[in-house]
Every structure is written in structure tokens, then in C-alpha cells.
Enzyme design. Structure first.
Site, PDB file in Angstrom:
ATOM      1  N   SER A 130       5.859   6.386  -6.768  1.00 33.32           N
ATOM      2  CA  SER A 130       5.952   5.474  -5.624  1.00 33.32           C
ATOM      3  C   SER A 130       7.382   5.016  -5.413  1.00 33.32           C
ATOM      4  O   SER A 130       8.140   4.850  -6.355  1.00 33.32           O
ATOM      5  CB  SER A 130       5.069   4.243  -5.821  1.00 33.32           C
ATOM      6  OG  SER A 130       5.295   3.342  -4.746  1.00 33.32           O
ATOM      7  N   LYS A 184      -1.995   5.227  -9.127  1.00 32.12           N
ATOM      8  CA  LYS A 184      -1.195   5.347  -7.895  1.00 32.12           C
ATOM      9  C   LYS A 184      -2.070   5.072  -6.674  1.00 32.12           C
ATOM     10  O   LYS A 184      -1.639   4.427  -5.711  1.00 32.12           O
ATOM     11  CB  LYS A 184      -0.566   6.743  -7.804  1.00 32.12           C
ATOM     12  CG  LYS A 184       0.159   7.028  -6.484  1.00 32.12           C
ATOM     13  CD  LYS A 184       1.416   6.210  -6.336  1.00 32.12           C
ATOM     14  CE  LYS A 184       1.958   6.031  -4.936  1.00 32.12           C
ATOM     15  NZ  LYS A 184       2.144   7.197  -4.108  1.00 32.12           N
ATOM     16  N   HIS A 187      -2.534   1.413  -6.472  1.00 35.79           N
ATOM     17  CA  HIS A 187      -1.248   0.868  -6.008  1.00 35.79           C
ATOM     18  C   HIS A 187      -1.208   0.920  -4.478  1.00 35.79           C
ATOM     19  O   HIS A 187      -0.875  -0.056  -3.807  1.00 35.79           O
ATOM     20  CB  HIS A 187      -0.086   1.690  -6.602  1.00 35.79           C
ATOM     21  CG  HIS A 187       1.230   1.469  -5.943  1.00 35.79           C
ATOM     22  ND1 HIS A 187       1.550   2.021  -4.714  1.00 35.79           N
ATOM     23  CD2 HIS A 187       2.309   0.726  -6.303  1.00 35.79           C
ATOM     24  CE1 HIS A 187       2.766   1.635  -4.365  1.00 35.79           C
ATOM     25  NE2 HIS A 187       3.244   0.848  -5.316  1.00 35.79           N
ATOM     26  N   ASN A 188      -1.564   2.066  -3.940  1.00 34.22           N
ATOM     27  CA  ASN A 188      -1.529   2.207  -2.486  1.00 34.22           C
ATOM     28  C   ASN A 188      -2.587   1.343  -1.802  1.00 34.22           C
ATOM     29  O   ASN A 188      -2.352   0.821  -0.714  1.00 34.22           O
ATOM     30  CB  ASN A 188      -1.714   3.671  -2.093  1.00 34.22           C
ATOM     31  CG  ASN A 188      -0.481   4.493  -2.388  1.00 34.22           C
ATOM     32  OD1 ASN A 188       0.360   4.082  -3.183  1.00 34.22           O
ATOM     33  ND2 ASN A 188      -0.349   5.647  -1.786  1.00 34.22           N
ATOM     34  N   GLU A 191      -1.198  -1.943  -1.654  1.00 31.18           N
ATOM     35  CA  GLU A 191      -0.152  -1.887  -0.619  1.00 31.18           C
ATOM     36  C   GLU A 191      -0.763  -2.050   0.782  1.00 31.18           C
ATOM     37  O   GLU A 191      -0.242  -2.802   1.614  1.00 31.18           O
ATOM     38  CB  GLU A 191       0.553  -0.532  -0.758  1.00 31.18           C
ATOM     39  CG  GLU A 191       1.653  -0.238   0.236  1.00 31.18           C
ATOM     40  CD  GLU A 191       2.190   1.192   0.019  1.00 31.18           C
ATOM     41  OE1 GLU A 191       2.504   1.552  -1.133  1.00 31.18           O
ATOM     42  OE2 GLU A 191       2.283   1.931   1.006  1.00 31.18           O
TER      43      GLU A 191
END
Ligand code: ATR
Length: 474
Positions: A130, A184, A187-188, A191
């Protein structure tokens, strides 16, 4: 000459910048891209780094250029392109060579690919990266999944290119097979929620308080020095204060209000549902992007039902309203992170990953898109209590949240009263309000389920399953 330390396959923006980053740190990198133009373009842009880059025209050349046992990093489009690239390379590789998928893979694919390659004697890592273009070039956050012995062969390269937070590399092995890609994905997802909440607060300032984009940019700039300090708040200020060179208008006003998405937010929501771990604000953010894309329908409905989005009376005056919005955003953000970490915790149990959540928070403190000061507190929270039931109860976070939660409820209520959509903030609020009530309304749900399906219910005053006297009631 077979002397490259690593190969990078796929030289679009992310792959090219990762390769440049590796070369800058002193590694020799072999390069290959399906269409040769991108390889040529990378070499043309490399400047003095070209000395450490080995451009290759075919997969055969690439494989021959890398030192054995080989490490080949794939940065091709997620999905079938990864399988096609693996299929093209696999016959050329030898036992012990490692393929590293650094794209945004769905972690189920990563588990499948690792299993298949393992049978063929090849090693595999699924790596989440990222930080966008800038991160790839100068220091991304790197989330690794795979076997420790395979990671051990590339950890020097990864830690060298990763972002550093106060000298600590933002790179770690988080678990086996799909752990890195799963982290990940979440994480997104976080986000998405973070960006959506920022957008909602922007909307309230814009249409509810009547502030201009520049004024709101100034507010975000101020907030970026407080507890909301983060990359996303920083770039929000910059985006809002940017003028369109063509029209002289605020740039944000000439951007089409329809958000794109590539799938990781949706995967977060799907995986959370499958795990039975709520993803209220992440799901709301994914859906909000969907609603934004329904431009024609929004136009029709706004004409048929005019009058939405009135001025807010929030807190009486502008400064007090802005302060309330800052707190509401902070509370919403804490709830979104709480949700994301709870999903990872559930996945860790389900897939046996033993995800080190403190480490996850630590490697998100720099390099990645959701980097923020809040993550430092989250890392400390998990350092203190590894099996923390919920982040909201972490000593370093509770006071911050307590001071902001009331503002969140107030802002959401006020937004609804005046016709503003706040899907992510309201989803987080509803979940929070539901969690803090000692008795839910599921007593009635259980009664209904027993009534129509004889599913039974527990009693508060007796063990076992019970049924209601429904025949008497009818
Ligand atoms: P961008 O990041 O510019 O949107 P992309 O379409 O996502 O680009 O593709 C990223 C990388 O995946 C590119 O290097 C692309 O190779 P090309 O330059 O030849 O298009 C690579 N890629 C996409 N599909 C591929 C496939 N089926 N096999 C091999 N590489 C592929």
C-alpha cells in the site's frame, strides 16, 4: 548474466516504481513486461538507476537473468492476469524458486496459488503493498503472507524498500498463505470507510454550513494537526484547496461525482459477512460508492423530490459546528478501525493465521494510504492486550472515543433531520448504539422465529431450549 537479486514482472506504475525503489537501495533488478513498450519506458525513466536494472524481452531472458534460487515479484493486474503470468513462468522455473504476487489479489486466490505451486515445488508469497505510486517509489507499507523460510529469502529487499516509521520498517510477515493479502484487503476496506466519512463531513460543511471548498480545505488543514492527523486528511485539504486551471473553479466542483472501485472494499464486506464479523461502516462506504455511480437515478429523484439537504443548525455557530464535526469524524474513524481490526481478529481465528494485530497497526503507521497518528495508539493497545475484545475499550483510545461519541450521534441526527445522507457515519453510529445497549430487541426476534419455525429460544431464568405457548395465543 544471472546476477539480478530479484525480478519484477509487470511494469505499470506500481511495478516500475517498486523496481526503481529496489534499485535505489542497491539491489540488481531484472525487468519484464508483457508488452515491451513498458519495459522500454521504465528504462527511459530510470536515469542513473538504469545501471542496476536488467531489461528483458522474454520470460526466458528474465528467468536467466536472476540469481538462483530465484525471487520473481509479480505486479500485474489482479485476477486472471496473475494466473496467466504464473502459467507462462512456471515451466521455466526450478524447484525452490519463489513467485511473489504483490498485486491486490483476493486472498482466496492466494491460498489456491500457494497450494498449487507448493505441489510443483515452487515457493510463493502473497504480498499486500500500500502507498500508491509515491509509496511504491519511496517506501510502501508491505504486508506479507507465506512461509517464514520463503520470506527470509527476500526480507532484506522488502525491509530496505519499505516505508520507515521512526526508523522501523513498515513491513512484516503476518501469517501463512493469504494472510498478507487479507490484511491488505481490510486495509483498503478501512480506507473506503475513512474516505467516505471524510466525504460526508465535507458534504455537511459544504451544503449544511455553506462553507466554500477553500474554507473547508483550511478546516481539514487545521484538523490534520490534531487527533485526526493522517495522510487522508492532509490530501483532502490539498484537493479542496486546488483550483482547476481550465475554469478557475475549485477543482472538486468540476470532478464527476461518481466514485470508482476495484473490488477490495467489496471483498472486505463479503469476507466480514462470511466470518459473521460486522463491517457496518465499510459496507456503507462500498454501497455509497455504488449510489454515487447511479447519477441518472439521483438526478431523476432529486428533481421529483426536491428540497433535500437543508442548512444545518448544528451547535448554533460555525466554529462550534466545526468542532462538533471534528469530534464526530474522530469517533466515526475509531469505530471504522475497531470494525476493521475485529474482522482481522475473526479471520485470524478462522484461518489459523495468528495475525499479530499490533504489528499490523505498526506497519500501517507509515507508507500506506490510511497512515495516521491513531494507528500508533492502536499498535500500543494491541501491544498491551493481544486479545483485546474491542479497540474502543483500549485504555489509549477510550478517553478519545468517549469525548467524541456524543458528537457523532448528534451530527448524524442533525444531518438526517435536515436531509443529508451520511451513510458511513450513521452505520457506525447505529452499530455503536446497538452495542452499548444492555438488552437488544432480539428477544422479540427469537419469539418470532419460534412462532413460525419452532426454532426454540433460551430463557433468562432457565437452562436449555424452550418454546412459547403459541397454540394458546392463537
Ligand atoms: P494500469 O496499472 O496502468 O491500469 P493494468 O491494466 O492494471 O495497468 O496492468 C498492469 C500490469 O499488468 C501491466 O504491466 C500489464 O501488462 P501490459 O503492459 O502488457 O498491459 C500487466 N498485465 C495485465 N494483464 C496481463 C496478462 N494477462 N498477462 C501479463 N501481464 C498482464
Amino acid at each position: 548474466m544471472s546476477d539480478a537479486d530479484i525480478a519484477v514482472v509487470g511494469l505499470a506504475v506500481m511495478g516500475r516504481n517498486l523496481a526503481f525503489n529496489m534499485a535505489e537501495k542497491g539491489f540488481r533488478v531484472a525487468l519484464y513486461n508483457r508488452s515491451q513498450e513498458r519495459t522500454d519506458e521504465a528504462m527511459a525513466l530510470a536515469g542513473p538507476l538504469a545501471d542496476r536494472l536488467v531489461p528483458c524481452r522474454t520470460p526466458e531472458e528474465l528467468v536467466a537473468a536472476v540469481r538462483k534460487p530465484r525471487a520473481i515479484l509479480l505486479m500485474v493486474q489482479a485476477g486472471t492476469a496473475v494466473d496467466e503470468t504464473i502459467a507462462r513462468l512456471q515451466p521455466l522455473l526450478e524447484k525452490g524458486d519463489a513467485l511473489i504476487d504483490a498485486g491486490n489479489a483476493n486472498f482466496h486466490d492466494t491460498v489456491r496459488r500457494e497450494g498449487a505451486l507448493d505441489k510443483a515445488g515452487l515457493a510463493f508469497l502473497g504480498v499486500g503493498v500500500s502507498g500508491g505510486e509515491e509509496g511504491a517509489r519511496h517506501g510502501p507499507s508491505i504486508m506479507v503472507g507465506g512461509k517464514p523460510e520463503v520470506y527470509g529469502r527476500v526480507d532484506k529487499i522488502f525491509t530496505a524498500i519499505a516505508a520507515k516509521f521512526e526508523g522501523t520498517p513498515c513491513c512484516a510477515l503476518l501469517g501463512t498463505d493469504g494472510a498478507g493479502h487479507f490484511v491488505k484487503t481490510i486495509h483498503n476496506g478501512i480506507e473506503y470507510a475513512d474516505m467516505q466519512m471524510i466525504g460526508e463531513v465535507y458534504g455537511l460543511m459544504r451544503r449544511g454550513l455553506g462553507l466554500t471548498p477553500t474554507e473547508i480545505g483550511d478546516v481539514f488543514e487545521r484538523w490534520s494537526k490534531g487527533p485526526l492527523s493522517s495522510y487522508l486528511v492532509d490530501i483532502t485539504a490539498t484537493v479542496l484547496k486546488t483550483t482547476d486551471p481550465k475554469t478557475g473553479k475549485p477543482l472538486v466542483d468540476v470532478i464527476v461525482d461518481s466514485a470508482g472501485q476495484k473490488g477490495t472494499g467489496r471483498w472486505s464486506a463479503i469476507e466480514a459477512l462470511a466470518l459473521g464479523a460486522p463491517a457496518s461502516s465499510i459496507t456503507a462506504a462500498v454501497e455509497a460508492r455504488g449510489v454515487s455511480a447511479e447519477r441518472a437515478l439521483r438526478k431523476t429523484l432529486s428533481e421529483r423530490f426536491p428540497g433535500a439537504a437543508q442548512k444545518l443548525t448544528l451547535a448554533g455557530n460555525r466554529e462550534a459546528a466545526i468542532e462538533l464535526l471534528e469530534k464526530a469524524l474522530l469517533a466515526g474513524k475509531i469505530l471504522a478501525y475497531t470494525e476493521g481490526f475485529a474482522i482481522m481478529s475473526a479471520a485470524s481465528r478462522e484461518y489459523g493465521w495468528k495475525l499479530p494485530l499490533a504489528e499490523v497497526a505498526r506497519i500501517w503507521r507509515a507508507g500506506c494510504i490510511i497512515r495516521s497518528t491513531l494507528l500508533d495508539r492502536i499498535a500500543s493497545a494491541y501491544d498491551e492486550t493481544q486479545d483485546l475484545e474491542t479497540l474502543v475499550l483500549a485504555p489509549g483510545l477510550t478517553p478519545l472515543f468517549e469525548g467524541a461519541a456524543g458528537a457523532l450521534t448528534e451530527v448524524v441526527a442533525e444531518a438526517f433531520r435536515h436531509g443529508h445522507a451520511v451513510p458511513a457515519l450513521s452505520a457506525a453510529t447505529s452499530r455503536w448504539l446497538a452495542l452499548r445497549q444492555p438488552r437488544s430487541t432480539a428477544d422479540l426476534t427469537q419469539g418470532q422465529r419460534d412462532f413460525f419455525g419452532a426454532h426454540g429460544f433460551g430463557r433468562i431464568d432457565a437452562e436449555g431450549q424452550h418454546h412459547g405457548p403459541w397454540s394458546q395465543a392463537q
